[in-house]
Design a protein around this motif. Sequence first.
Motif, PDB file in Angstrom:
ATOM      1  N   LEU A 109       0.938  -1.200   0.049  1.00 43.88           N
ATOM      2  CA  LEU A 109       0.073   0.074   0.261  1.00 43.88           C
ATOM      3  C   LEU A 109       0.872   1.261  -0.188  1.00 43.88           C
ATOM      4  O   LEU A 109       0.487   2.005  -0.883  1.00 43.88           O
ATOM      5  CB  LEU A 109      -0.910   0.012   1.189  1.00 43.88           C
ATOM      6  N   LYS A 110       2.072   1.199   0.860  1.00 45.30           N
ATOM      7  CA  LYS A 110       2.870   2.444   0.858  1.00 45.30           C
ATOM      8  C   LYS A 110       3.454   2.784  -0.445  1.00 45.30           C
ATOM      9  O   LYS A 110       3.458   4.009  -0.895  1.00 45.30           O
ATOM     10  CB  LYS A 110       3.910   2.094   1.723  1.00 45.30           C
ATOM     11  N   ALA A 111       3.835   1.431  -1.005  1.00 47.35           N
ATOM     12  CA  ALA A 111       4.420   1.813  -2.641  1.00 47.35           C
ATOM     13  C   ALA A 111       3.264   2.315  -3.533  1.00 47.35           C
ATOM     14  O   ALA A 111       3.619   3.075  -4.422  1.00 47.35           O
ATOM     15  CB  ALA A 111       5.046   0.373  -3.023  1.00 47.35           C
ATOM     16  N   ALA A 112       2.269   1.724  -3.468  1.00 47.31           N
ATOM     17  CA  ALA A 112       0.784   2.033  -4.464  1.00 47.31           C
ATOM     18  C   ALA A 112       0.652   3.508  -4.172  1.00 47.31           C
ATOM     19  O   ALA A 112       0.101   4.069  -5.098  1.00 47.31           O
ATOM     20  CB  ALA A 112      -0.306   0.923  -4.006  1.00 47.31           C
ATOM     21  N   ARG A 113       0.492   3.872  -2.892  1.00 50.97           N
ATOM     22  CA  ARG A 113       0.069   5.223  -2.576  1.00 50.97           C
ATOM     23  C   ARG A 113       1.146   6.338  -3.431  1.00 50.97           C
ATOM     24  O   ARG A 113       0.747   7.189  -3.801  1.00 50.97           O
ATOM     25  CB  ARG A 113       0.153   5.791  -1.280  1.00 50.97           C
ATOM     26  N   LYS A 114       2.509   6.246  -3.567  1.00 48.28           N
ATOM     27  CA  LYS A 114       3.405   6.755  -4.336  1.00 48.28           C
ATOM     28  C   LYS A 114       3.017   7.025  -5.815  1.00 48.28           C
ATOM     29  O   LYS A 114       2.993   7.807  -6.407  1.00 48.28           O
ATOM     30  CB  LYS A 114       4.666   6.409  -3.879  1.00 48.28           C
ATOM     31  N   THR A 115       2.733   5.504  -6.169  1.00 46.62           N
ATOM     32  CA  THR A 115       2.432   5.399  -7.730  1.00 46.62           C
ATOM     33  C   THR A 115       1.098   6.116  -8.031  1.00 46.62           C
ATOM     34  O   THR A 115       1.189   6.780  -9.019  1.00 46.62           O
ATOM     35  CB  THR A 115       2.312   3.911  -7.926  1.00 46.62           C
ATOM     36  N   VAL A 116       0.131   5.907  -7.206  1.00 46.60           N
ATOM     37  CA  VAL A 116      -1.232   6.831  -7.576  1.00 46.60           C
ATOM     38  C   VAL A 116      -0.991   8.317  -7.227  1.00 46.60           C
ATOM     39  O   VAL A 116      -1.347   9.135  -8.145  1.00 46.60           O
ATOM     40  CB  VAL A 116      -2.357   6.030  -6.394  1.00 46.60           C
ATOM     41  N   ALA A 117      -0.386   8.834  -6.528  1.00 41.98           N
ATOM     42  CA  ALA A 117      -0.064  10.260  -6.171  1.00 41.98           C
ATOM     43  C   ALA A 117       0.778  10.881  -7.405  1.00 41.98           C
ATOM     44  O   ALA A 117       0.286  11.941  -7.743  1.00 41.98           O
ATOM     45  CB  ALA A 117       0.660  10.400  -4.912  1.00 41.98           C
ATOM     46  N   ALA A 118       1.671  10.061  -7.969  1.00 39.70           N
ATOM     47  CA  ALA A 118       2.319  10.520  -9.370  1.00 39.70           C
ATOM     48  C   ALA A 118       1.312  10.473 -10.447  1.00 39.70           C
ATOM     49  O   ALA A 118       1.495  11.540 -11.111  1.00 39.70           O
ATOM     50  CB  ALA A 118       3.467   9.801  -9.238  1.00 39.70           C
ATOM     51  N   LEU A 119       0.637   9.306 -10.653  1.00 42.08           N
ATOM     52  CA  LEU A 119      -0.525   9.437 -11.695  1.00 42.08           C
ATOM     53  C   LEU A 119      -1.466  10.541 -11.616  1.00 42.08           C
ATOM     54  O   LEU A 119      -1.778  11.242 -12.532  1.00 42.08           O
ATOM     55  CB  LEU A 119      -0.868   7.837 -11.463  1.00 42.08           C
ATOM     56  N   ASP A 120      -1.918  10.623 -10.524  1.00 43.88           N
ATOM     57  CA  ASP A 120      -2.855  11.592 -10.109  1.00 43.88           C
ATOM     58  C   ASP A 120      -2.448  12.859 -10.521  1.00 43.88           C
ATOM     59  O   ASP A 120      -2.978  13.776 -11.425  1.00 43.88           O
ATOM     60  CB  ASP A 120      -3.439  11.753  -8.900  1.00 43.88           C
ATOM     61  N   GLN A 121      -1.115  13.214 -10.275  1.00 46.24           N
ATOM     62  CA  GLN A 121      -0.584  14.514 -10.566  1.00 46.24           C
ATOM     63  C   GLN A 121      -0.351  14.704 -12.149  1.00 46.24           C
ATOM     64  O   GLN A 121      -0.821  15.747 -12.721  1.00 46.24           O
ATOM     65  CB  GLN A 121       0.724  14.782  -9.918  1.00 46.24           C
ATOM     66  N   ARG A 122      -0.084  13.589 -12.504  1.00 46.31           N
ATOM     67  CA  ARG A 122       0.317  13.729 -14.213  1.00 46.31           C
ATOM     68  C   ARG A 122      -0.975  13.925 -14.827  1.00 46.31           C
ATOM     69  O   ARG A 122      -1.089  14.725 -15.638  1.00 46.31           O
ATOM     70  CB  ARG A 122       1.045  12.302 -14.366  1.00 46.31           C
ATOM     71  N   LEU A 123      -2.115  13.310 -14.461  1.00 46.65           N
ATOM     72  CA  LEU A 123      -3.191  13.000 -15.229  1.00 46.65           C
ATOM     73  C   LEU A 123      -4.026  14.405 -14.873  1.00 46.65           C
ATOM     74  O   LEU A 123      -4.874  14.615 -16.072  1.00 46.65           O
ATOM     75  CB  LEU A 123      -4.291  11.816 -14.929  1.00 46.65           C
ATOM     76  N   SER A 124      -3.966  14.792 -13.811  1.00 42.87           N
ATOM     77  CA  SER A 124      -4.469  16.202 -13.567  1.00 42.87           C
ATOM     78  C   SER A 124      -3.752  17.457 -13.935  1.00 42.87           C
ATOM     79  O   SER A 124      -4.272  18.462 -13.587  1.00 42.87           O
ATOM     80  CB  SER A 124      -5.040  16.406 -12.149  1.00 42.87           C
ATOM     81  N   GLU A 125      -2.591  17.488 -14.773  1.00 46.02           N
ATOM     82  CA  GLU A 125      -1.916  18.546 -15.038  1.00 46.02           C
ATOM     83  C   GLU A 125      -2.736  19.566 -15.671  1.00 46.02           C
ATOM     84  O   GLU A 125      -2.289  20.766 -15.474  1.00 46.02           O
ATOM     85  CB  GLU A 125      -0.744  18.058 -15.947  1.00 46.02           C
TER      86      GLU A 125
END
Length: 167
Positions: A109-125
């Motif tokens: 979950l800790k690793a997934a949170r980092k992945t999702v946060a980066a994706l969220d930032q990229r997709l909502s640019e």
Amino acid sequence: MDSIAMDRAALGSLVWQLSTRWRVEADRSLAPLGLTQAQYALLAALSGLRRKGGEPSQQALAKALGLSAIYVSKLLRALEGRGLVTRLPDPRDARARRLSLTPLGESRLKAARKTVAALDQRLSEPLGEPDGGAAQAFRIMLRSLLPHHDQIAGSAPSPTPPADPSP
């Protein structure tokens, strides 16, 4: 005086297209961790419920996610089979199961949170800064649609999702 053409695309269609594409990208990003977006959401919600105290039941988790108990059970079986969660009998209710993350589940979950946060930032640019006005306005609009949909559908209110499932 030039007039700007009004966008008349159906909102429901746009929401569906965006949510489908977002989920596909989340699934792709989480695949190296052996998770889907739905499994990630379940792990994040379970972690959040546990932070509030105790070991939540499958029913409580389903309610928090706004998903059917059957679907949550299916997700949990897969995660349990991979050693990410435990489902133990509730000593107070033989029908209920108490849920917890295993150490491996916490790590994933800790690793997934980092992945999702980066994706969220990229997709909502296109909305600018994550805490900027456009992003906040978009969140407010989306959140306002959830209870409205429930009212129209005549169903119980949707649970309020965590403000950020990736803390």
